[in-house]
Write an enzyme that holds these catalytic residues in place. Structure first.
Site, PDB file in Angstrom:
ATOM      1  N   LYS A  90       9.982  23.136 -34.823  1.00  0.00           N
ATOM      2  CA  LYS A  90      10.658  23.314 -36.127  1.00  0.00           C
ATOM      3  C   LYS A  90      10.291  22.173 -37.070  1.00  0.00           C
ATOM      4  CE  LYS A  90      15.279  22.149 -36.685  1.00  0.00           C
ATOM      5  NZ  LYS A  90      15.509  21.217 -37.821  1.00  0.00           N
ATOM      6  N   ARG A 134      17.751  20.969 -45.548  1.00  0.00           N
ATOM      7  CA  ARG A 134      17.282  19.725 -46.123  1.00  0.00           C
ATOM      8  C   ARG A 134      15.750  19.619 -46.120  1.00  0.00           C
ATOM      9  NH1 ARG A 134      19.317  14.650 -46.855  1.00  0.00           N
ATOM     10  NH2 ARG A 134      17.691  13.091 -46.610  1.00  0.00           N
ATOM     11  N   ARG A 145      23.059  11.811 -45.911  1.00  0.00           N
ATOM     12  CA  ARG A 145      21.598  11.934 -45.841  1.00  0.00           C
ATOM     13  C   ARG A 145      20.995  11.883 -47.239  1.00  0.00           C
ATOM     14  NH1 ARG A 145      20.098  16.568 -41.652  1.00  0.00           N
ATOM     15  NH2 ARG A 145      18.105  15.499 -41.704  1.00  0.00           N
ATOM     16  N   ILE A 187      21.005   6.537 -35.921  1.00  0.00           N
ATOM     17  CA  ILE A 187      20.304   7.228 -37.014  1.00  0.00           C
ATOM     18  C   ILE A 187      21.289   7.941 -37.955  1.00  0.00           C
ATOM     19  CG2 ILE A 187      18.466   8.885 -37.590  1.00  0.00           C
ATOM     20  CD1 ILE A 187      17.347   6.685 -35.858  1.00  0.00           C
TER      21      ILE A 187
HETATM   22  N1  EPU Z   1      17.669   7.888 -45.059  1.00  0.00           N
HETATM   23  C1  EPU Z   1      18.096   7.289 -46.231  1.00  0.00           C
HETATM   24  N2  EPU Z   1      17.426   7.577 -47.387  1.00  0.00           N
HETATM   25  C2  EPU Z   1      16.376   8.456 -47.421  1.00  0.00           C
HETATM   26  C3  EPU Z   1      15.958   9.056 -46.216  1.00  0.00           C
HETATM   27  C4  EPU Z   1      16.623   8.762 -45.047  1.00  0.00           C
HETATM   28  O1  EPU Z   1      19.046   6.503 -46.223  1.00  0.00           O
HETATM   29  O2  EPU Z   1      15.818   8.664 -48.505  1.00  0.00           O
HETATM   30  C5  EPU Z   1      18.383   7.572 -43.798  1.00  0.00           C
HETATM   31  C6  EPU Z   1      19.109   8.824 -43.272  1.00  0.00           C
HETATM   32  O3  EPU Z   1      20.393   8.940 -43.877  1.00  0.00           O
HETATM   33  C7  EPU Z   1      19.168   8.551 -41.785  1.00  0.00           C
HETATM   34  C8  EPU Z   1      17.878   7.793 -41.525  1.00  0.00           C
HETATM   35  O4  EPU Z   1      17.429   7.304 -42.795  1.00  0.00           O
HETATM   36  O5  EPU Z   1      20.272   7.724 -41.513  1.00  0.00           O
HETATM   37  C9  EPU Z   1      16.745   8.598 -40.905  1.00  0.00           C
HETATM   38  O6  EPU Z   1      16.538   9.789 -41.642  1.00  0.00           O
HETATM   39  P1  EPU Z   1      15.125  10.526 -41.678  1.00  0.00           P
HETATM   40  O7  EPU Z   1      14.662  10.555 -43.090  1.00  0.00           O
HETATM   41  O8  EPU Z   1      14.227   9.935 -40.651  1.00  0.00           O
HETATM   42  O9  EPU Z   1      15.527  11.985 -41.213  1.00  0.00           O
HETATM   43  P2  EPU Z   1      15.131  13.356 -41.883  1.00  0.00           P
HETATM   44  O10 EPU Z   1      13.720  13.344 -42.291  1.00  0.00           O
HETATM   45  O11 EPU Z   1      16.157  13.729 -42.886  1.00  0.00           O
HETATM   46  C10 EPU Z   1      14.296  14.472 -39.680  1.00  0.00           C
HETATM   47  C11 EPU Z   1      14.599  15.712 -38.903  1.00  0.00           C
HETATM   48  C12 EPU Z   1      15.946  15.582 -38.232  1.00  0.00           C
HETATM   49  C13 EPU Z   1      15.877  14.368 -37.285  1.00  0.00           C
HETATM   50  C14 EPU Z   1      15.523  13.117 -38.106  1.00  0.00           C
HETATM   51  C15 EPU Z   1      15.376  11.868 -37.268  1.00  0.00           C
HETATM   52  C16 EPU Z   1      13.476  17.440 -40.141  1.00  0.00           C
HETATM   53  C17 EPU Z   1      13.561  18.628 -41.035  1.00  0.00           C
HETATM   54  N3  EPU Z   1      14.624  16.865 -39.811  1.00  0.00           N
HETATM   55  O12 EPU Z   1      15.324  14.349 -40.663  1.00  0.00           O
HETATM   56  O13 EPU Z   1      16.112  16.746 -37.433  1.00  0.00           O
HETATM   57  O14 EPU Z   1      17.114  14.193 -36.666  1.00  0.00           O
HETATM   58  O15 EPU Z   1      14.287  13.332 -38.798  1.00  0.00           O
HETATM   59  O16 EPU Z   1      14.423  12.040 -36.289  1.00  0.00           O
HETATM   60  O17 EPU Z   1      12.406  17.056 -39.710  1.00  0.00           O
HETATM   61  C18 EPU Z   1      17.341  18.449 -36.344  1.00  0.00           C
HETATM   62  O18 EPU Z   1      16.258  19.004 -36.090  1.00  0.00           O
HETATM   63  O19 EPU Z   1      18.430  18.838 -35.842  1.00  0.00           O
HETATM   64  C19 EPU Z   1      17.364  17.322 -37.268  1.00  0.00           C
HETATM   65  C20 EPU Z   1      18.478  16.863 -37.843  1.00  0.00           C
END
Ligand code: EPU
Length: 432
Positions: free
Chosen positions: A22, A93, A122, A331
């Site tokens: 995914k 998202r 997030r 995280i």
């Molecule tokens: N964060 C910020 N500002 C930003 C971006 C992130 O503060 O601009 C913080 C977030 O709030 C969080 C941390 O940084 O506390 C990490 O967030 P990250 O950006 O790495 O996560 P993401 O890209 O939003 C993806 C996956 C998630 C997975 C996380 C961590 C996708 C679509 N989603 O989210 O997957 O948990 O990386 O590995 O790729 C899931 O599949 O159930 C899922 C939630």
């Protein structure tokens, strides 16, 4: 509302073929937007989140056609809008990934801010800061991020927060920088396998990216990309979920089409708990112990650390361990929602800040419970497989967001469950 009725399952036996990832496929679909021509993506999972992303691409005027199950043709020759519809961004998202390619390709992106999520706050401030560093003017009033770069984006040095090495910001900024003028470096870049796969896809299309798999990415902007054929990586979270399912319900299960290298930390923790895990090429064999699992502590962290997406599954294993395990979630600040539901099944879990103190109990019992997101839903299914009696899981639709044929795959290895609609329309949204 969709409910899943799960009964205690006899030991699980047989084999499961793991689907495409995914979180690996969503960035590829966004990356295909950078190509003025056709791209073929293979091993695309048949899940709700992919469907939402395809609706997003189509809303922007991009042609998406499945040539056969799992093989998708995307033709982004024409993109006729830079405005992402709110009803799609609010569902998922990951759809914010269209911002980088729209900006890189059209010099303008209008994407609603994704807003809150049940697993924690997030924000997208890292993505926005990255676009600004590349020269875009960004305004985020009225709930919409409007980014403009009428004379194009320009490479720059971008420093992401080292605490998180954001997956989403790394991908979005990399997508924007691919067609920018000059060189961009992203420091503290995420090195998750899904980011690596996206970089490899872009390189195969002609992008110039160095440092793939490391925490510093160097992107030399190119004028255009060429279409290619590329297969999405296996879903390591799906594989991990089936590994925990076997460890919790008992049994001996072979997983096919996995990359064991992507699961090193998970394999290590399961072995520590007493589970036998054998690797053989792109296959994994999991043989559960006949004893209760040993307690094992985990701390979630960016790759190659323990993945936050499997923290709930580990919490279920720990709930039945012979002692106390300490889980630390670093995280997402609200990813312990599932523990209240596990407590209703007899688990002994205390949350204090980022920690969950889990005292193992000999047996969980079935109960009515409610899932709040895709990983919580999967964890409750695992708990139910190993619990005495029947568990009724509300909001089972969350499973469809990230797991292809989850119930059918579990059925095939001996699990017993049935899905029903209770006629009530209450549904929760979670922006995974
Ligand atoms: N964060 C910020 N500002 C930003 C971006 C992130 O503060 O601009 C913080 C977030 O709030 C969080 C941390 O940084 O506390 C990490 O967030 P990250 O950006 O790495 O996560 P993401 O890209 O939003 C993806 C996956 C998630 C997975 C996380 C961590 C996708 C679509 N989603 O989210 O997957 O948990 O990386 O590995 O790729 C899931 O599949 O159930 C899922 C939630």
């Amino acid at each position: 509302m969709q409910q899943l009725l799960v009964s205690n399952s006899t030991p699980l036996t047989g084999s499961v073929t793991i689907s495409g990832s995914k979180n690996g496929t969503l960035p590829l679909l966004a990356a295909a937007m950078l190509i003025e021509g056709e791209t073929i993506i293979e091993n695309v999972p048949d899940i709700h989140d992919v469907d939402t992303m395809l609706q997003m691409l189509q809303a922007l005027g991009i042609e998406c056609i499945f040539l056969q199950p799992g093989v998708l043709k995307i033709d982004a020759t024409d993109i006729n809008s830079c405005q992402a519809p709110y009803h799609l961004v609010r569902q998922m998202r990951g759809s914010f990934y269209v911002a980088g390619p729209l900006l890189g390709r059209l010099g303008e992106a209008q994407v609603p801010l994704p807003g809150g999520c049940v697993i924690g706050s997030r924000p997208v401030d890292f993505h926005v800061a990255g676009f600004e560093a590349l020269g875009a003017r960004v305004d985020d009033t009225y709930g919409i991020m409007r980014a403009q770069a009428p004379s194009g984006l320009h490479g720059n040095r971008i420093y992401l927060d080292p605490r998180w090495r954001s997956v989403g910001a790394t991908i979005n900024v990399m997508l924007a920088a691919t067609l920018a003028k000059g060189t961009t470096t992203i420091e503290n870049a995420s090195c998750e396998p899904e980011v690596v796969a996206c970089s490899q896809f872009l390189k195969q299309c002609g992008a110039q990216i160095e440092g793939v798999g490391s925490n510093i990415l160097t992107i030399r902007g190119v004028e255009k990309l060429e279409g290619t054929r590329f297969a999405s990586i296996p879903d390591r979270m799906e594989a991990g979920t089936f590994m925990y399912a076997t460890a919790i319900a008992g049994g001996d299960v072979r997983l096919k089409r996995v990359y064991p290298d992507h699961l090193v930390m998970v394999i290590d923790r399961l072995r520590e708990a007493g589970v036998r895990v054998e690797t053989d090429g792109d296959q994994l064999r999991i043989i559960a112990s006949s004893d209760r699992p040993r307690p094992v502590d985990i701390t979630t962290a960016p790759y190659p650390g323990f993945p936050t997406d499997l923290q709930p599954a580990h919490g279920v294993l720990a709930a039945r361990a012979t002692g106390t395990s300490v889980l630390e979630e670093t995280i997402f600040d609200a990813r312990y929602n599932y523990t209240d539901e596990l407590a209703r099944m007899g688990a002994d879990i205390r949350i204090t800040g980022q920690l969950a103190i889990v005292k193992g109990v000999p047996q969980l019992t079935g109960a009515p419970v409610e899932a709040t997101d895709v990983r919580a839903a999967a964890a409750l299914v695992l708990a139910a497989l190993g619990a005495e009696g029947q568990t009724v899981i509300d909001n089972a639709h969350f499973l469809d967001r990230g797991y292809q044929n989850f119930e059918a795959k579990l059925h095939a290895i001996g699990a017993s469950m049935v899905r029903q609609d209770d006629g009530n329309s209450k549904e929760l949204l979670c922006l995974a």
